[in-house]
Design an enzyme around this catalytic site. Structure first.
Site, short mmCIF file in Angstrom:
data_model
loop_
_atom_site.label_atom_id
_atom_site.label_comp_id
_atom_site.label_asym_id
_atom_site.label_seq_id
_atom_site.Cartn_x
_atom_site.Cartn_y
_atom_site.Cartn_z
N VAL A 213 3.03 2.36 5.33
CA VAL A 213 2.53 3.73 5.47
C VAL A 213 1.02 3.68 5.61
O VAL A 213 0.32 3.24 4.69
CB VAL A 213 2.92 4.59 4.25
CG1 VAL A 213 2.28 5.96 4.33
CG2 VAL A 213 4.44 4.72 4.15
N LEU A 214 0.55 4.10 6.76
CA LEU A 214 -0.89 4.18 7.02
C LEU A 214 -1.30 5.64 6.96
O LEU A 214 -0.71 6.48 7.64
CB LEU A 214 -1.21 3.60 8.39
CG LEU A 214 -1.10 2.07 8.50
CD1 LEU A 214 -0.91 1.64 9.94
CD2 LEU A 214 -2.33 1.41 7.89
N ILE A 215 -2.28 5.92 6.13
CA ILE A 215 -2.75 7.31 6.02
C ILE A 215 -4.22 7.36 6.42
O ILE A 215 -5.04 6.58 5.91
CB ILE A 215 -2.53 7.84 4.58
CG1 ILE A 215 -1.03 7.81 4.26
CG2 ILE A 215 -3.08 9.27 4.44
CD1 ILE A 215 -0.66 8.21 2.86
N HIS B 49 -10.79 2.70 10.22
CA HIS B 49 -9.84 1.68 9.77
C HIS B 49 -8.42 1.98 10.25
O HIS B 49 -7.69 1.12 10.74
CB HIS B 49 -9.85 1.63 8.24
CG HIS B 49 -9.86 0.25 7.69
ND1 HIS B 49 -10.96 -0.33 7.13
CD2 HIS B 49 -8.88 -0.67 7.61
CE1 HIS B 49 -10.67 -1.54 6.73
NE2 HIS B 49 -9.40 -1.79 7.01
N ARG C 117 8.05 12.55 5.53
CA ARG C 117 8.78 11.58 6.36
C ARG C 117 9.48 10.51 5.53
O ARG C 117 10.22 9.70 6.06
CB ARG C 117 7.82 10.98 7.39
CG ARG C 117 7.56 11.95 8.52
CD ARG C 117 6.25 11.74 9.23
NE ARG C 117 6.02 12.79 10.23
CZ ARG C 117 5.61 14.03 9.93
NH1 ARG C 117 5.38 14.37 8.67
NH2 ARG C 117 5.44 14.93 10.88
N TRP D 118 0.86 -1.20 0.00
CA TRP D 118 0.00 0.00 0.00
C TRP D 118 0.89 1.25 0.00
O TRP D 118 1.94 1.25 0.65
CB TRP D 118 -0.87 0.03 1.27
CG TRP D 118 -2.23 -0.59 1.09
CD1 TRP D 118 -2.50 -1.90 0.90
CD2 TRP D 118 -3.49 0.10 1.08
NE1 TRP D 118 -3.85 -2.09 0.78
CE2 TRP D 118 -4.49 -0.88 0.89
CE3 TRP D 118 -3.88 1.43 1.24
CZ2 TRP D 118 -5.85 -0.57 0.85
CZ3 TRP D 118 -5.23 1.74 1.20
CH2 TRP D 118 -6.20 0.75 0.99
N GLU E 145 -0.63 -6.82 7.64
CA GLU E 145 0.00 -8.14 7.48
C GLU E 145 1.44 -8.17 8.01
O GLU E 145 2.06 -9.24 8.09
CB GLU E 145 0.01 -8.55 6.00
CG GLU E 145 -1.31 -9.10 5.49
CD GLU E 145 -2.40 -8.04 5.33
OE1 GLU E 145 -2.09 -6.95 4.83
OE2 GLU E 145 -3.56 -8.31 5.73
C1 DLZ Z 1 -7.47 -1.53 4.15
C2 DLZ Z 1 -6.31 -0.59 4.26
C3 DLZ Z 1 -6.52 0.80 4.35
C4 DLZ Z 1 -7.87 1.40 4.39
N1 DLZ Z 1 -5.49 1.65 4.39
C5 DLZ Z 1 -4.22 1.16 4.39
C6 DLZ Z 1 -3.12 2.05 4.45
O1 DLZ Z 1 -3.22 3.27 4.48
N2 DLZ Z 1 -1.88 1.48 4.49
C7 DLZ Z 1 -1.66 0.13 4.46
O2 DLZ Z 1 -0.51 -0.31 4.53
N3 DLZ Z 1 -2.71 -0.72 4.38
C8 DLZ Z 1 -3.97 -0.25 4.32
N4 DLZ Z 1 -5.03 -1.10 4.23
C9 DLZ Z 1 -4.77 -2.55 4.01
C10 DLZ Z 1 -4.59 -3.35 5.31
O3 DLZ Z 1 -3.33 -3.07 5.89
C11 DLZ Z 1 -4.67 -4.87 5.03
O4 DLZ Z 1 -3.80 -5.19 3.97
C12 DLZ Z 1 -6.08 -5.31 4.63
O5 DLZ Z 1 -7.02 -4.89 5.59
C13 DLZ Z 1 -6.14 -6.85 4.51
O6 DLZ Z 1 -5.86 -7.47 5.75
#
Ligand code: DLZ
Length: 181
Positions: A105-107, A113, A152, A32, A69
């Site tokens: 990277v989570l945004i 979520h 970052r 992602w 994961e």
């Molecule tokens: C579902 C999801 C969302 C909404 N956003 C991100 C994100 O910003 N960054 C990231 O690495 N992964 C995201 N995912 C996917 C989840 O990490 C995961 O792969 C799915 O929920 C399947 O388990």
């Protein structure tokens, strides 16, 4: 006159001197937000190889779909590293790697979520490190906007690539307690 010490942001550069030439490092990264993650992964590799002399062929890179994961993958890949007969790490654990760098990277979006994944990943990665005795570096950005994440990853003019810090942190933690350090 201020008497306070001027601590700089980020990881101080004295860690550059650590010798990682015998270490084996696993990097696991999410797919992602590929561009930002890619820059962070490259930063981590740059620090490992250029600052700390980790040989290229001692670095293994694996990917997972998303950040959620990462804890599972880190644990599974550590476990199979012993079973597959991967070259032994120098640290006194049963695993084939001296450190794991996990990168994602989570945004934040419009739903919850972000909060659930951030919390699960943070706890999960901590657990993998404590359960295995292999240092797991927390290379997961949890950002409120794309701009924060880009900065970052060193992708803006004044940004700093945190992947560099994670590479150095992996070497420092892998060498922690080693007699030859
Ligand atoms: C579902 C999801 C969302 C909404 N956003 C991100 C994100 O910003 N960054 C990231 O690495 N992964 C995201 N995912 C996917 C989840 O990490 C995961 O792969 C799915 O929920 C399947 O388990």
């Amino acid at each position: 006159m201020s008497t306070s010490k001027d601590f700089s942001k980020g990881l101080p550069t004295q860690h550059n001197v650590l010798d990682g030439s015998k270490l084996r490092v696993l990097i696991v990264h999410a797919r992602w937000n590929e561009k930002i993650v890619g820059a962070l992964v490259n930063g981590a590799i740059e620090a490992l190889v250029e600052r700390h002399q980790v040989p290229h062929d001692h670095i293994t890179i694996e990917t997972v779909p998303g950040s959620y994961e990462l804890p599972f993958a880190a644990r599974r890949l550590l476990d199979v590293s012993t079973r597959s007969g991967a070259p032994r790490a120098i640290t006194a654990t049963q695993y084939g790697y001296d450190a794991v760098i996990t990168i994602g990277v989570l945004i934040k979006g419009e739903t919850q979520h972000f909060e659930y994944i951030s919390e699960a990943v943070t706890h999960g990665l901590t657990r993998v490190g404590l359960d295995t005795g292999v240092p797991v570096i927390f290379g997961v950005l949890t950002c409120l906007s794309d701009e924060q994440a880009l900065a970052r990853a060193g992708l803006t003019e004044k940004g700093h690539n945190h992947g560099l810090d994670w590479g150095s942190a992996a070497v420092e933690m892998a060498l922690l307690g080693q007699a030859n350090v």
